[in-house]
Design an enzyme around this catalytic site. Structure first.
Site, PDB file in Angstrom:
ATOM      1  N   LEU A   1     138.437  90.906  46.062  1.00 52.35           N
ATOM      2  CA  LEU A   1     139.331  91.980  45.625  1.00 52.35           C
ATOM      3  C   LEU A   1     138.680  92.811  44.514  1.00 52.35           C
ATOM      4  O   LEU A   1     139.368  93.523  43.794  1.00 52.35           O
ATOM      5  CB  LEU A   1     140.667  91.400  45.153  1.00 52.35           C
TER       6      LEU A   1
ATOM      7  N   TYR B   1     132.217  76.914  34.545  1.00 56.75           N
ATOM      8  CA  TYR B   1     133.544  77.519  34.464  1.00 56.75           C
ATOM      9  C   TYR B   1     134.332  76.914  33.309  1.00 56.75           C
ATOM     10  O   TYR B   1     134.588  75.715  33.261  1.00 56.75           O
ATOM     11  CB  TYR B   1     134.311  77.317  35.770  1.00 56.75           C
TER      12      TYR B   1
END
Length: 347
Positions: A216, A59
């Site tokens: 989501l 990341y």
């Protein structure tokens, strides 16, 4: 429900919050969150009682781990109260053929580098970030067992790994007396439900925790995408959402909006609540680029969908599962089994 309604992770004694803080955006203001904003997000999550932080060495090229490590260094005594998870497998040096993957050489290098960036001497949970077809499964799981025995890692998990490999690795660990697999990470949302087939089945049979990521659908289910405005401002990750922008999604968003109005909440909160109320989901990973986005995600903990609302949303996005699920369903064999509990806590 709130962040202190802790759940046991699979068949372990590790207790985690129902929402884990995903930190993929930490450390890069170009599309994520700068360090100051990342610290604010951490403060807000921890102040609300959360204890589960999920990151990865890849990341932001290690920046996410460094931000977390700096934060822990400024808060002495906080480390042991938290469950910190990171990942290995993706390369940190494309010119080195042995830097990435799930082989012993790569894992041993990456765990030490992650520990240094995080400023800690152990990881609570170490994830295989993705399946590596070039490495024998025995090599990966035995190396992870070594790390647990050495005290560098407490628990291990599998992310983005085929169900057959999950089952084989978990069984190998069980039969050979190696550290058991604690949980799996899967992409899971109202718009991506194919994990309900083989992966959820493996998790139930093997007693694994399930942690959804992208609940989501890369922002499609936040409520900002509409028929009238399919390309809202801030939709910089459009290449990930295009596959979802179709009539089925608009119909789902209509239903989510109506249900959200009934509960006096947001579309995002309802979509997240649906994920959290699925079995065998243990803890859902939620990311945020702003404190406001985190607050919107945490609001989902206050939403308890009714059986009728759950059934309506289920019906709008029935997944097309692989054989033999449709064949078995035709003969009345259900694809899912009932939920289980371990030590009185949700599993």
């Amino acid at each position: 429900m709130n962040l202190t309604d802790f759940r046991t992770l699979g068949r372990t004694g590790l207790r985690v919050s129902p929402l884990a803080l995903g930190t993929m955006t930490f450390g890069d203001p170009s599309w994520g969150a700068d360090e100051a904003t990342s610290v604010e997000i951490l403060d807000r999550y921890l102040d609300a009682g959360g204890n589960f932080i999920d990151t990865a060495n890849r990341y932001m090229d290690g920046a996410s781990e460094r931000v977390i490590g700096t934060y822990l260094g400024k808060h002495p005594g906080l480390r042991d109260r938290l469950v910190i998870a990171t990942k290995f497998a993706l390369t940190m040096d494309a010119d080195d053929p042995n830097n990435g993957g799930t082989g012993r050489k790569a894992i041993r290098r990456h765990v030490d580098e992650s520990l240094a960036r995080l400023g800690t001497d152990y990881l609570d949970l170490y994830w295989q970030h993705n399946w590596d077809r070039h490495t024998p499964l025995e090599e990966t799981i035995s190396t992870l067992d070594d790390l647990v025995r050495e005290g560098k890692v407490r628990y291990v998990g599998l992310s983005d790994t085929p169900a057959w490999a999950v089952a084989r690795m978990a069984t190998l660990a069980e039969w050979r007396g190696w550290t058991p697999i604690a949980a799996i990470q899967v992409e899971y949302s109202l718009l991506e439900r194919t994990s309900e087939g083989e992966l959820f089945g493996a998790a139930r049979e093997l007693g694994l925790g399930v942690m959804p990521w992208s609940p989501l659908a890369n922002g499609v289910l936040t409520g900002k995408y509409t028929r009238e405005n399919p390309n809202p401002a801030g939709s910089g990750r459009g290449m990930f959402v295009g596959r979802h922008l179709n009539e089925r999604t608009w119909s789902l968003l209509d239903a989510l909006g109506r249900i959200a109005a009934t509960h006096d909440t947001t579309v995002a909160a309802v979509a997240l609540a649906w994920v959290q109320q699925q079995q065998p989901v243990t803890s859902t990973i939620v990311g945020a680029r702003t404190v406001g986005q985190l607050a919107a995600n945490l609001a989902s903990l206050e939403v308890a969908l009714t059986p009728g609302e759950l059934a309506e949303l289920d019906g709008l996005t029935v997944p097309d599962l692989n054989f033999p699920v449709p064949f078995l369903r035709d003969f009345g064999v259900p694809a899912q089994q009932g939920a289980t509990t371990i030590n009185g806590l949700s599993a």
